[in-house]
Motif scaffolding. Structure first.
Motif, PDB file in Angstrom:
ATOM      1  N   ALA A   1       0.822  -1.215   0.000  1.00 24.36           N
ATOM      2  CA  ALA A   1       0.000   0.000   0.000  1.00 24.36           C
ATOM      3  C   ALA A   1       0.852   1.259   0.000  1.00 24.36           C
ATOM      4  O   ALA A   1       0.511   2.247  -0.672  1.00 24.36           O
ATOM      5  N   THR A   2       1.965   1.244   0.705  1.00 23.26           N
ATOM      6  CA  THR A   2       2.845   2.412   0.739  1.00 23.26           C
ATOM      7  C   THR A   2       3.430   2.686  -0.642  1.00 23.26           C
ATOM      8  O   THR A   2       3.484   3.840  -1.077  1.00 23.26           O
ATOM      9  N   GLY A   3       3.857   1.638  -1.324  1.00 27.19           N
ATOM     10  CA  GLY A   3       4.349   1.807  -2.696  1.00 27.19           C
ATOM     11  C   GLY A   3       3.280   2.394  -3.600  1.00 27.19           C
ATOM     12  O   GLY A   3       3.546   3.310  -4.393  1.00 27.19           O
ATOM     13  N   THR A   4       2.066   1.878  -3.465  1.00 28.04           N
ATOM     14  CA  THR A   4       0.949   2.406  -4.245  1.00 28.04           C
ATOM     15  C   THR A   4       0.727   3.878  -3.919  1.00 28.04           C
ATOM     16  O   THR A   4       0.536   4.707  -4.820  1.00 28.04           O
TER      17      THR A   4
ATOM     18  N   ILE B   1      -8.434 -10.499   3.928  1.00 27.30           N
ATOM     19  CA  ILE B   1      -8.923 -10.066   2.612  1.00 27.30           C
ATOM     20  C   ILE B   1      -9.457  -8.641   2.708  1.00 27.30           C
ATOM     21  O   ILE B   1      -9.142  -7.787   1.870  1.00 27.30           O
ATOM     22  N   PHE B   2     -10.265  -8.387   3.723  1.00 28.96           N
ATOM     23  CA  PHE B   2     -10.825  -7.045   3.895  1.00 28.96           C
ATOM     24  C   PHE B   2      -9.725  -6.014   4.114  1.00 28.96           C
ATOM     25  O   PHE B   2      -9.755  -4.922   3.552  1.00 28.96           O
ATOM     26  N   PHE B   3      -8.734  -6.367   4.935  1.00 27.99           N
ATOM     27  CA  PHE B   3      -7.640  -5.437   5.201  1.00 27.99           C
ATOM     28  C   PHE B   3      -6.835  -5.174   3.932  1.00 27.99           C
ATOM     29  O   PHE B   3      -6.419  -4.037   3.690  1.00 27.99           O
ATOM     30  N   SER B   4      -6.624  -6.191   3.116  1.00 31.64           N
ATOM     31  CA  SER B   4      -5.859  -6.030   1.872  1.00 31.64           C
ATOM     32  C   SER B   4      -6.495  -4.991   0.960  1.00 31.64           C
ATOM     33  O   SER B   4      -5.793  -4.215   0.314  1.00 31.64           O
ATOM     34  N   ILE B   5      -7.804  -5.001   0.902  1.00 40.05           N
ATOM     35  CA  ILE B   5      -8.519  -4.035   0.070  1.00 40.05           C
ATOM     36  C   ILE B   5      -8.461  -2.649   0.711  1.00 40.05           C
ATOM     37  O   ILE B   5      -8.118  -1.656   0.059  1.00 40.05           O
ATOM     38  N   THR B   6      -8.772  -2.586   1.979  1.00 42.80           N
ATOM     39  CA  THR B   6      -8.852  -1.308   2.691  1.00 42.80           C
ATOM     40  C   THR B   6      -7.533  -0.560   2.671  1.00 42.80           C
ATOM     41  O   THR B   6      -7.499   0.659   2.463  1.00 42.80           O
ATOM     42  N   VAL B   7      -6.433  -1.248   2.878  1.00 43.97           N
ATOM     43  CA  VAL B   7      -5.148  -0.572   3.023  1.00 43.97           C
ATOM     44  C   VAL B   7      -4.723   0.113   1.722  1.00 43.97           C
ATOM     45  O   VAL B   7      -4.164   1.212   1.751  1.00 43.97           O
ATOM     46  N   VAL B   8      -5.019  -0.483   0.580  1.00 45.75           N
ATOM     47  CA  VAL B   8      -4.654   0.143  -0.693  1.00 45.75           C
ATOM     48  C   VAL B   8      -5.585   1.315  -1.001  1.00 45.75           C
ATOM     49  O   VAL B   8      -5.134   2.372  -1.448  1.00 45.75           O
ATOM     50  N   TYR B   9      -6.871   1.132  -0.752  1.00 47.51           N
ATOM     51  CA  TYR B   9      -7.800   2.242  -0.930  1.00 47.51           C
ATOM     52  C   TYR B   9      -7.385   3.425  -0.051  1.00 47.51           C
ATOM     53  O   TYR B   9      -7.343   4.568  -0.513  1.00 47.51           O
ATOM     54  N   ALA B  10      -7.100   3.154   1.207  1.00 45.02           N
ATOM     55  CA  ALA B  10      -6.751   4.222   2.146  1.00 45.02           C
ATOM     56  C   ALA B  10      -5.471   4.940   1.727  1.00 45.02           C
ATOM     57  O   ALA B  10      -5.399   6.176   1.774  1.00 45.02           O
TER      58      ALA B  10
END
Length: 175
Positions: A27-30, A101-110
């Motif tokens: 997520a940080t890279g994104t 799974i939920f965290f994987s989605i949330t962290v990139v969106y955030a």
């Protein structure tokens, strides 16, 4: 709930922290790329970066979920030789695997939202999830407000629900 329950949750969270560090790295890279593209107003590139980051984050989340769901007691065995802790910790970790799974989605969106100066939505969603998790822990771990007393498993269920709500808030709000 006793030493065994505290040890089980603590050891389950140790493995979860490894997952969180890996997912946050993605997520940080994104977020870094999204911030650079935001500065240049390359919205198309932000979307592409977000999509790539989300795919990798989901792959990480799915991989960790599979391992955690199918081998939770073996993971806890790396941390503790106590069979009782392995069983209870494995039951807790098994439930946490679903929340990955939920965290994987949330962290990139955030991360993407924060990189484009939309910081309030992730903040509000995280705050709601934190409060919901605390309330559900109070209800499900100890059996308050008419809920069944579930102990360590109640903590795992609380985490799944809180992560799902947080993810839902962010995904629905960005559509």
């Amino acid at each position: 709930l006793g030493e065994q329950a505290v040890a089980s949750v603590g050891l389950g969270n140790q493995f979860t922290m490894i997952f969180i560090m890996v997912a946050n790295g993605c997520a940080t890279g994104t977020g870094i790329f999204a911030a650079q593209y935001w500065g240049r107003r390359y919205v198309k590139h932000i979307r592409q970066t977000f999509t790539i980051g989300l795919r990798y984050s989901l792959l990480i989340g799915i991989a960790f979920s599979i391992v955690t769901i199918f081998f939770p007691q073996q993971i806890i065995a790396f941390y503790s030789p106590d069979p009782a802790v392995q069983i209870e910790g494995g039951n807790y970790l098994h439930l946490l695997g679903i929340s990955y799974i939920f965290f994987s989605i949330t962290v990139v969106y955030a991360a993407t939202l924060r990189s484009t100066k939309l910081v309030m939505l992730p903040l509000i969603a995280s705050g709601i999830a934190l409060l919901l998790n605390a309330l559900l822990n109070y209800c499900l771990i100890l059996g308050n407000f008419g809920f069944p007393r579930m102990g360590v498993q109640g903590a795992g269920i609380s985490m799944i629900i809180a992560r799902a709500v947080e993810c839902g808030i962010i995904v629905i709000s960005t559509r």
